[in-house]
Every structure is written in C-alpha cells, then in structure tokens.
Enzyme design. Structure first.
Site, PDB file in Angstrom:
ATOM      1  N   GLY A  10      15.167  -4.264  14.073  1.00  0.00           N
ATOM      2  CA  GLY A  10      14.787  -5.428  13.262  1.00  0.00           C
ATOM      3  C   GLY A  10      13.581  -5.141  12.382  1.00  0.00           C
ATOM      4  O   GLY A  10      12.875  -4.145  12.588  1.00  0.00           O
ATOM      5  N   ILE A  37      18.643  -7.215  25.716  1.00  0.00           N
ATOM      6  CA  ILE A  37      17.753  -7.984  26.601  1.00  0.00           C
ATOM      7  C   ILE A  37      18.468  -9.136  27.296  1.00  0.00           C
ATOM      8  O   ILE A  37      17.922  -9.740  28.213  1.00  0.00           O
ATOM      9  CB  ILE A  37      16.495  -8.517  25.859  1.00  0.00           C
ATOM     10  CG1 ILE A  37      16.873  -9.482  24.721  1.00  0.00           C
ATOM     11  CG2 ILE A  37      15.622  -7.379  25.369  1.00  0.00           C
ATOM     12  CD1 ILE A  37      15.700 -10.299  24.193  1.00  0.00           C
ATOM     13  N   ALA A  59      15.629 -10.827  18.834  1.00  0.00           N
ATOM     14  CA  ALA A  59      15.968 -12.256  18.718  1.00  0.00           C
ATOM     15  C   ALA A  59      17.285 -12.409  17.987  1.00  0.00           C
ATOM     16  O   ALA A  59      17.712 -11.511  17.246  1.00  0.00           O
ATOM     17  CB  ALA A  59      14.865 -13.003  17.956  1.00  0.00           C
ATOM     18  N   THR A  61      18.443 -14.212  15.051  1.00  0.00           N
ATOM     19  CA  THR A  61      17.683 -14.822  13.950  1.00  0.00           C
ATOM     20  C   THR A  61      18.560 -15.433  12.848  1.00  0.00           C
ATOM     21  O   THR A  61      18.029 -15.887  11.839  1.00  0.00           O
ATOM     22  CB  THR A  61      16.739 -13.778  13.305  1.00  0.00           C
ATOM     23  OG1 THR A  61      17.528 -12.668  12.869  1.00  0.00           O
ATOM     24  CG2 THR A  61      15.678 -13.306  14.261  1.00  0.00           C
ATOM     25  N   THR A 100       8.350 -18.864  16.565  1.00  0.00           N
ATOM     26  CA  THR A 100       8.626 -19.316  15.205  1.00  0.00           C
ATOM     27  C   THR A 100       8.079 -20.703  14.883  1.00  0.00           C
ATOM     28  O   THR A 100       7.930 -21.542  15.783  1.00  0.00           O
ATOM     29  CB  THR A 100      10.166 -19.326  15.001  1.00  0.00           C
ATOM     30  OG1 THR A 100      10.476 -19.974  13.765  1.00  0.00           O
ATOM     31  CG2 THR A 100      10.888 -20.080  16.107  1.00  0.00           C
ATOM     32  N   TYR A 124      18.626 -22.550  16.408  1.00  0.00           N
ATOM     33  CA  TYR A 124      17.718 -21.395  16.486  1.00  0.00           C
ATOM     34  C   TYR A 124      16.367 -21.836  17.050  1.00  0.00           C
ATOM     35  O   TYR A 124      15.851 -21.236  18.006  1.00  0.00           O
ATOM     36  CB  TYR A 124      17.564 -20.789  15.081  1.00  0.00           C
ATOM     37  CG  TYR A 124      16.422 -19.811  14.928  1.00  0.00           C
ATOM     38  CD1 TYR A 124      16.473 -18.547  15.501  1.00  0.00           C
ATOM     39  CD2 TYR A 124      15.272 -20.168  14.208  1.00  0.00           C
ATOM     40  CE1 TYR A 124      15.416 -17.648  15.356  1.00  0.00           C
ATOM     41  CE2 TYR A 124      14.216 -19.281  14.058  1.00  0.00           C
ATOM     42  CZ  TYR A 124      14.288 -18.032  14.629  1.00  0.00           C
ATOM     43  OH  TYR A 124      13.241 -17.145  14.488  1.00  0.00           O
ATOM     44  N   TRP A 150       8.538 -17.203   8.068  1.00  0.00           N
ATOM     45  CA  TRP A 150       8.975 -16.686   6.759  1.00  0.00           C
ATOM     46  C   TRP A 150       8.665 -15.183   6.587  1.00  0.00           C
ATOM     47  O   TRP A 150       8.049 -14.768   5.610  1.00  0.00           O
ATOM     48  CB  TRP A 150       8.300 -17.486   5.634  1.00  0.00           C
ATOM     49  CG  TRP A 150       8.713 -18.915   5.516  1.00  0.00           C
ATOM     50  CD1 TRP A 150       9.181 -19.730   6.491  1.00  0.00           C
ATOM     51  CD2 TRP A 150       8.663 -19.719   4.320  1.00  0.00           C
ATOM     52  NE1 TRP A 150       9.424 -20.993   5.986  1.00  0.00           N
ATOM     53  CE2 TRP A 150       9.120 -21.017   4.661  1.00  0.00           C
ATOM     54  CE3 TRP A 150       8.266 -19.468   2.991  1.00  0.00           C
ATOM     55  CZ2 TRP A 150       9.195 -22.061   3.737  1.00  0.00           C
ATOM     56  CZ3 TRP A 150       8.333 -20.507   2.071  1.00  0.00           C
ATOM     57  CH2 TRP A 150       8.802 -21.782   2.441  1.00  0.00           C
TER      58      TRP A 150
HETATM   59  N1  LIG Z   1      12.513 -13.470  10.038  1.00  0.00           N
HETATM   60  C1  LIG Z   1      11.740 -14.540   9.982  1.00  0.00           C
HETATM   61  O1  LIG Z   1      11.554 -15.147   8.916  1.00  0.00           O
HETATM   62  C2  LIG Z   1      11.038 -15.027  11.221  1.00  0.00           C
HETATM   63  C3  LIG Z   1      10.254 -16.180  11.138  1.00  0.00           C
HETATM   64  C4  LIG Z   1       9.598 -16.628  12.286  1.00  0.00           C
HETATM   65  C5  LIG Z   1       9.734 -15.945  13.477  1.00  0.00           C
HETATM   66  N2  LIG Z   1      10.530 -14.850  13.530  1.00  0.00           N
HETATM   67  C6  LIG Z   1      10.658 -14.154  14.812  1.00  0.00           C
HETATM   68  O2  LIG Z   1      10.131 -12.859  14.647  1.00  0.00           O
HETATM   69  C7  LIG Z   1      10.824 -11.952  15.508  1.00  0.00           C
HETATM   70  C8  LIG Z   1      11.278 -10.745  14.711  1.00  0.00           C
HETATM   71  O3  LIG Z   1      12.163 -11.206  13.695  1.00  0.00           O
HETATM   72  P1  LIG Z   1      12.765 -10.235  12.600  1.00  0.00           P
HETATM   73  O4  LIG Z   1      12.591 -10.895  11.285  1.00  0.00           O
HETATM   74  O5  LIG Z   1      12.283  -8.854  12.801  1.00  0.00           O
HETATM   75  O6  LIG Z   1      14.304 -10.368  12.993  1.00  0.00           O
HETATM   76  P2  LIG Z   1      15.487  -9.314  12.814  1.00  0.00           P
HETATM   77  O7  LIG Z   1      15.208  -8.411  11.680  1.00  0.00           O
HETATM   78  O8  LIG Z   1      16.726 -10.135  12.851  1.00  0.00           O
HETATM   79  O9  LIG Z   1      15.373  -8.467  14.160  1.00  0.00           O
HETATM   80  C9  LIG Z   1      15.808  -8.937  15.395  1.00  0.00           C
HETATM   81  C10 LIG Z   1      16.378  -7.763  16.135  1.00  0.00           C
HETATM   82  O10 LIG Z   1      16.793  -8.191  17.446  1.00  0.00           O
HETATM   83  C11 LIG Z   1      17.999  -7.530  17.734  1.00  0.00           C
HETATM   84  N3  LIG Z   1      18.738  -8.203  18.797  1.00  0.00           N
HETATM   85  C12 LIG Z   1      19.607  -9.248  18.702  1.00  0.00           C
HETATM   86  N4  LIG Z   1      20.110  -9.527  19.914  1.00  0.00           N
HETATM   87  C13 LIG Z   1      19.543  -8.651  20.783  1.00  0.00           C
HETATM   88  C14 LIG Z   1      19.675  -8.422  22.162  1.00  0.00           C
HETATM   89  N5  LIG Z   1      20.504  -9.161  22.918  1.00  0.00           N
HETATM   90  N6  LIG Z   1      18.957  -7.429  22.739  1.00  0.00           N
HETATM   91  C15 LIG Z   1      18.125  -6.661  21.998  1.00  0.00           C
HETATM   92  N7  LIG Z   1      17.970  -6.817  20.673  1.00  0.00           N
HETATM   93  C16 LIG Z   1      18.662  -7.799  20.081  1.00  0.00           C
HETATM   94  C17 LIG Z   1      18.757  -7.527  16.428  1.00  0.00           C
HETATM   95  O11 LIG Z   1      19.790  -6.566  16.466  1.00  0.00           O
HETATM   96  P3  LIG Z   1      21.129  -6.804  15.623  1.00  0.00           P
HETATM   97  O12 LIG Z   1      20.679  -6.984  14.197  1.00  0.00           O
HETATM   98  O13 LIG Z   1      21.892  -5.564  15.895  1.00  0.00           O
HETATM   99  O14 LIG Z   1      21.746  -8.056  16.155  1.00  0.00           O
HETATM  100  C18 LIG Z   1      17.638  -7.179  15.458  1.00  0.00           C
HETATM  101  O15 LIG Z   1      17.510  -5.786  15.336  1.00  0.00           O
HETATM  102  C19 LIG Z   1      11.937 -12.757  16.164  1.00  0.00           C
HETATM  103  O16 LIG Z   1      11.496 -13.193  17.428  1.00  0.00           O
HETATM  104  C20 LIG Z   1      12.088 -13.958  15.265  1.00  0.00           C
HETATM  105  O17 LIG Z   1      12.574 -15.088  15.972  1.00  0.00           O
HETATM  106  C21 LIG Z   1      11.174 -14.371  12.435  1.00  0.00           C
END
Ligand SMILES: NC(=O)c1ccc[n+]([C@@H]2O[C@H](COP(=O)([O-])OP(=O)(O)OC[C@H]3O[C@@H](n4cnc5c(N)ncnc54)[C@H](OP(=O)(O)O)[C@@H]3O)[C@@H](O)[C@H]2O)c1
Length: 293
Positions: A10, A37, A59, A61, A100, A124, A150
């Site tokens: 991610g 996980i 997560a 997402t 989030t 979510y 974001w």
């Molecule tokens: N993106 C945003 O705007 C945002 C905003 C607020 C908070 N957050 C939080 O910040 C954190 C990081 O987000 P990010 O933007 O880096 O998201 P991301 O790019 O979607 O990364 C999430 C990673 O988790 C992996 N994943 C999904 N299911 C899983 C599982 N069962 N076991 C292990 N890994 C798994 C995904 O793999 P696959 O892609 O292969 O499914 C992906 O590589 C998350 O907790 C998210 O809720 C994000």
C-alpha cells in the site's frame, strides 16, 4: 529485531519503507500475499517475526466498494486490526495503527477533536471504528492509533495522481466536488512522523495526524493544476449532489492535530507546502505510468 509493516504494497507502507531506509532502520514489510492479517494464523506469523515495533498499514480502503462488500471490509479493518493487536500484546511491543477521519459524521464546521463523538456514515468508516475499538479493548497500553485523512503520494492510486494524470494527458475541463472539506495529507510526510513517533516519549493513545490547513477536493485539484504548470481554470466546482458516488462522504472532516503538536513531535506542514514539495516526484511517476500505458 526490527520494524514489522503490514499491508506492505500500500501507499503508506511504501512511504514508510522509504523513511525507514533513509533512517537506517531494519524492517520487514509484508504484503497481503505474505501476511493476510484477517487469518487466524496471522497472529503466530507476526509473533514469529519478533519485531520490536509493528505498524499496521493494512486496510480495506475501497470506500465505495465497501458498501456492497461490508464483510470484506469488516474482515480486514476490524478482525485484521484485532489480530495485529493480539500479536503486539503477546510480544509486548508498540503497535502503531492507522485510522481515518471517516470515523466522524462530517456534520461539523469546526475541526474534530480526538474525543469528539464518532458517528461513521460509511461502511469503511464503521469497520475502521470497530477496528479502533477492538484494539483499544485488547492492547490500549501499547497502541498508538493515528487518524489521518486524504492520503496521497507517488505510490498506488490516489486523488492527486488521478488529477495530475488528467491534467497531463488531456486538455479537457473537469468537475470536482467543492462542498467536502478535509486535509490533503502527503503520505511520505506521515511516514516520517511515524518514525519520529517511535523515537518520542509520547504515550500510547489516539492521535490526529494530518497536514495543516483545510481544502475542498476542488481546491486541492486546482492547486495540483497550478503547481504542475497547468491551467487551473480547467477545474470547475460542483456540489456533492452533482457527483454520483456510492458511499456518503463526510462534508467536513478536518482533524484537530493539537494533541500531536503538544507532544513535541514535529508539526506537519500546511497542505499547500507539502503538495508543492511533492508535485515533482508525483508528476515524474504519473508521466512514467502514462508512458508505460
Ligand atoms: N488513503 C487514504 O486517503 C486514507 C485516509 C485516511 C486513513 N487511511 C488509512 O491509512 C492506512 C493506509 O492506507 P493506504 O492509503 O496506504 O491504503 P492502500 O494503499 O489501499 O494500502 C492498504 C494495503 O493493505 C493491503 N491489505 C488489504 N487487505 C489486507 C489483508 N487482509 N492483510 C494484509 N494486507 C491487506 C492492501 O493490499 P491489496 O491492495 O492487495 O488489497 C494494500 O496493499 C489504512 O489504514 C487506511 O485506512 C487512508
């Protein structure tokens, strides 16, 4: 003894591995394929790595998709978070878990405090809030819950990259929502903060950590055009009611970062400064991806 990062493919996890490499830290970053996980054996797999600190970046997402796949979101964001907390507790090591702004309703005009009432409106957000609760039930004495918002970076798919791709690859005008307000946050700067947190004396608990200031998606998109040398008048404001989306996004989800700032941790930049710094590398990446099809 090193860092263990979940959700290794991610965008935040990739930014964190960049930060830790720069800081000379040993780490193991495991993708979903290497460590799911949500499975029961994830606890023993994590424990078997003997990390000295765990960062749960994994997560589900996909905010819109989660509305029709609530069980998938719940399995990762709630059950998965619980498994990671069980492992961290068994090891007795700090857990940094990412949450989030979507845990709040969005019905406000002032920034959300850590203890403001939570009322997620999306699947979510609901599953992320249950994840926070599971962790707080299991391992409050060792967990840092960082709520952010974001996120964008050069990695993966995110709003900044999508807008920049449109700016670069077509001359068309675009319409962007102007009545949802939040905090564009540079994932690489958040990753640096995670490293600083590990060196700090801050107590476990919940923190809000985002870039400063606030913006609508329209203002964010306009600034991306402006900073990358494209005509910002191509970006036009619309209201949420004119933009079809499955999940109901919060209207106002600005997080108050004052507790984080009070712990002596470096203050996050204002979002415009962070974007200005990040634009060159994001533009390079978008151009590379456009070139490679
Ligand atoms: N993106 C945003 O705007 C945002 C905003 C607020 C908070 N957050 C939080 O910040 C954190 C990081 O987000 P990010 O933007 O880096 O998201 P991301 O790019 O979607 O990364 C999430 C990673 O988790 C992996 N994943 C999904 N299911 C899983 C599982 N069962 N076991 C292990 N890994 C798994 C995904 O793999 P696959 O892609 O292969 O499914 C992906 O590589 C998350 O907790 C998210 O809720 C994000």
């Amino acid at each position: 003894m090193s860092w263990l990062i979940t959700g290794g493919s991610g965008q935040l996890a990739l930014c964190l591995t960049d930060s830790l490499t720069r800081e000379g830290q040993a780490f193991t970053s495991l993708s979903k394929r290497e460590l799911d996980i949500s499975t029961t054996d994830s606890v023993s797999k994590i424990v078997g790595q003997s990390p000295r600190i765990i960062v749960n970046c994994a997560a589900y997402t996909a905010v819109d998709k989660a509305e029709s796949k609530p069980d998938s979101a719940q399995t990762v964001n709630t059950l998965g978070a619980k498994n990671v907390a069980i492992a961290a507790k068994e090891l007795g090591v700090p857990l940094i878990h990412i949450s989030t702004d979507y845990v709040f309703s969005g019905e406000s005009s002032i920034p959300w405090q850590i203890n403001s009432p939570t009322q997620p409106r999306t699947t979510y957000g609901k599953t992320k809030l249950s994840g926070e609760r599971e962790i707080n039930n299991i391992y409050p004495e060792g967990t840092f819950i960082l709520r952010t918002a974001w996120l964008y970076s050069r990695y993966g798919t995110n709003f900044a990259k999508s807008i920049l791709r449109k700016a670069i690859t077509s001359g068309d005008a675009l319409k962007v929502v102007n009545d949802q307000i939040g905090q564009p946050t540079l994932a690489s700067e958040l990753a640096d903060q995670i490293f600083y947190l590990s060196k700090s004396q801050a107590n476990p608990g919940t923190y809000h950590v985002t870039n400063g200031g606030e913006a609508s998606w329209y203002e964010f998109a306009r600034e991306i055009f402006l900073l990358s040398g494209h005509d910002p008048s191509r970006v036009n404001p619309i209201s949420s009611s004119e933009y079809e989306s499955v999940a109901h996004r919060p209207k106002y989800s600005v997080l108050d970062n004052s507790v984080w700032d009070s712990k002596g941790l470096p203050r996050m930049s204002d979002w415009e400064d962070a974007l200005n710094r990040a634009i060159p590398e994001i533009r390079d990446q978008v151009e590379r991806e456009a070139h490679n099809g």
